[in-house]
Design a protein around this motif. Structure first.
Motif, mmCIF file in Angstrom:
data_model
loop_
_atom_site.group_PDB
_atom_site.id
_atom_site.type_symbol
_atom_site.label_atom_id
_atom_site.label_comp_id
_atom_site.label_asym_id
_atom_site.label_seq_id
_atom_site.Cartn_x
_atom_site.Cartn_y
_atom_site.Cartn_z
ATOM 1 N N LEU A 52 16.501 -56.276 -17.539
ATOM 2 C CA LEU A 52 16.018 -55.710 -18.599
ATOM 3 C C LEU A 52 15.258 -56.807 -19.633
ATOM 4 N N GLU A 53 15.474 -57.825 -19.480
ATOM 5 C CA GLU A 53 14.681 -59.072 -20.301
ATOM 6 C C GLU A 53 13.075 -58.951 -19.603
ATOM 7 N N LEU A 54 13.353 -58.845 -18.343
ATOM 8 C CA LEU A 54 11.910 -58.880 -17.698
ATOM 9 C C LEU A 54 10.875 -57.413 -17.865
ATOM 10 N N THR A 55 11.880 -56.298 -18.052
ATOM 11 C CA THR A 55 11.321 -55.042 -18.281
ATOM 12 C C THR A 55 10.819 -55.191 -19.786
ATOM 13 N N TRP A 56 11.609 -55.622 -20.568
ATOM 14 C CA TRP A 56 11.001 -55.771 -22.067
ATOM 15 C C TRP A 56 9.736 -56.748 -22.227
ATOM 16 N N ASP A 57 9.934 -57.712 -21.638
ATOM 17 C CA ASP A 57 8.784 -58.752 -21.527
ATOM 18 C C ASP A 57 7.637 -58.058 -21.077
ATOM 19 N N PHE B 101 -1.910 -41.540 -18.536
ATOM 20 C CA PHE B 101 -1.195 -42.310 -17.543
ATOM 21 C C PHE B 101 -0.309 -43.489 -17.994
ATOM 22 N N PHE B 102 -0.927 -44.402 -18.878
ATOM 23 C CA PHE B 102 -0.287 -45.505 -19.494
ATOM 24 C C PHE B 102 0.665 -45.093 -20.403
ATOM 25 N N SER B 103 0.786 -43.952 -21.101
ATOM 26 C CA SER B 103 1.598 -43.395 -22.103
ATOM 27 C C SER B 103 2.859 -43.169 -21.282
ATOM 28 N N GLY B 104 2.716 -42.294 -20.118
ATOM 29 C CA GLY B 104 3.967 -42.089 -19.511
ATOM 30 C C GLY B 104 4.608 -43.270 -18.829
ATOM 31 N N VAL B 105 3.698 -44.410 -18.555
ATOM 32 C CA VAL B 105 4.347 -45.700 -18.020
ATOM 33 C C VAL B 105 4.762 -46.591 -19.206
ATOM 34 N N GLU B 106 4.317 -46.214 -20.422
ATOM 35 C CA GLU B 106 5.132 -46.835 -21.770
ATOM 36 C C GLU B 106 6.539 -46.065 -21.866
ATOM 37 N N GLN B 107 6.628 -44.822 -21.737
ATOM 38 C CA GLN B 107 7.818 -44.074 -21.700
ATOM 39 C C GLN B 107 8.598 -44.444 -20.922
ATOM 40 N N ALA B 108 8.178 -44.621 -19.627
ATOM 41 C CA ALA B 108 9.136 -44.869 -18.371
ATOM 42 C C ALA B 108 9.861 -46.222 -18.673
ATOM 43 N N TYR B 109 9.012 -47.309 -19.172
ATOM 44 C CA TYR B 109 9.516 -48.615 -19.410
ATOM 45 C C TYR B 109 10.695 -48.603 -20.486
ATOM 46 N N LEU B 110 10.258 -47.983 -21.841
ATOM 47 C CA LEU B 110 11.257 -47.693 -22.760
ATOM 48 C C LEU B 110 12.641 -47.141 -22.537
ATOM 49 N N TYR C 88 6.973 -54.888 -20.809
ATOM 50 C CA TYR C 88 6.680 -53.707 -21.877
ATOM 51 C C TYR C 88 5.796 -54.499 -23.142
ATOM 52 N N ARG C 89 6.278 -55.464 -23.608
ATOM 53 C CA ARG C 89 5.702 -56.135 -24.751
ATOM 54 C C ARG C 89 4.188 -56.632 -24.430
ATOM 55 N N GLY C 90 4.276 -57.221 -23.255
ATOM 56 C CA GLY C 90 2.950 -57.692 -22.551
ATOM 57 C C GLY C 90 1.771 -56.403 -22.555
ATOM 58 N N LEU C 91 2.217 -55.551 -22.137
ATOM 59 C CA LEU C 91 1.297 -54.467 -22.026
ATOM 60 C C LEU C 91 0.829 -53.596 -23.229
ATOM 61 N N PHE D 20 10.289 -62.102 -30.327
ATOM 62 C CA PHE D 20 9.171 -61.771 -30.392
ATOM 63 C C PHE D 20 8.365 -61.120 -31.498
ATOM 64 N N GLY D 21 8.997 -61.814 -32.606
ATOM 65 C CA GLY D 21 8.363 -61.474 -33.892
ATOM 66 C C GLY D 21 8.545 -60.055 -34.220
ATOM 67 N N GLY D 22 8.216 -59.909 -35.738
ATOM 68 C CA GLY D 22 8.053 -58.718 -35.931
ATOM 69 C C GLY D 22 8.873 -57.804 -35.940
ATOM 70 N N ASN D 23 8.810 -56.445 -36.718
ATOM 71 C CA ASN D 23 9.771 -55.387 -36.532
ATOM 72 C C ASN D 23 9.031 -54.407 -36.543
ATOM 73 N N GLU D 24 8.366 -54.340 -35.617
ATOM 74 C CA GLU D 24 7.243 -52.980 -35.330
ATOM 75 C C GLU D 24 8.130 -51.663 -34.852
ATOM 76 N N VAL D 25 7.596 -50.682 -35.173
ATOM 77 C CA VAL D 25 7.974 -49.426 -34.657
ATOM 78 C C VAL D 25 7.493 -49.101 -33.453
#
Length: 191
Positions: free
Chosen positions: A28-33, A56-65, A35-38, A182-187
């Motif tokens: 999970l930590e790797l997935t989060w890292d 395509f990347f919108s779908g990838v983003e949703q899959a990661y989340l 996701y954040r990097g991308l 990771f800083g911030g409280n982004e939505v």
């Protein structure tokens, strides 16, 4: 890792189970890292993604989340759900005889579970099921925004629980420190 401390029941089962959960957490930590990097990394990366295939990347983003949220739920759900028994971090507590240790681990588990409640809301209303009220009223009952700080806090609470379990059976905490920032409280997502 140190030898198992007294008061641990069935260490031949506990230790592999602990390592299984630790590996799931690290995944999970790797997935989060990743996701954040991308998707929340340098502006150039986000711009390249937008130019390369935003659909395509919108779908990838949703899959990661979704993977991350489901993983948080999988680790912190209750062990008993209706007639079924789930394999969750709560299962680790039963391997300790000392009531004080069990109480302390249950406190850590309850804290981790509470930090992951937002993920259960998303799983139950947006990922696994369609919310009936939401579909009938055109969105009058929205989920709260999915925020980076909530995911950070959930991961830290799970890492803390795992460190507490290792302390209880081995007498030492893992080499990795507790806490990621990771800083911030982004939505991340609004529903």
């Amino acid at each position: 890792m140190s030898p198992v401390r007294p008061g641990v029941r069935d260490s031949e089962t506990l230790i592999p189970l602990y390592h299984r959960f630790r590996a799931q957490y690290l995944g999970l930590e790797l997935t989060w890292d990743t996701y954040r990097g991308l998707f929340h990394g340098p502006h150039q990366t986000r711009e390249l993604i937008a130019q390369s295939g935003s659909a395509f990347f919108s779908g990838v983003e949703q899959a990661y989340l979704q993977s991350l949220l489901l993983g948080l739920c999988r680790l912190t759900d209750r062990t008993i759900a209706g007639r079924d028994q789930n394999l969750t971090l709560e299962n680790l507590i039963e391997y300790f005889d000392d009531v004080a240790v069990r109480d302390q681990l249950m406190t850590s588990f309850s804290a981790a579970r509470a930090k992951c409640d937002f993920a259960r809301g998303y799983r139950n209303k947006a990922i696994a099921h369609a919310d009936f009220d939401f579909s009938q009223t055109g969105g009058s009952r929205l989920l709260p925004p999915l925020e980076i700080e909530a995911i950070n806090a959930a991961l830290v609470s799970i890492e803390t629980l795992l460190a507490d379990v290792e302390q209880a059976f081995a007498g030492s905490r893992p080499l990795r420190g507790v806490g990621i920032s990771f800083g911030g409280n982004e939505v991340l997502l609004r529903r």
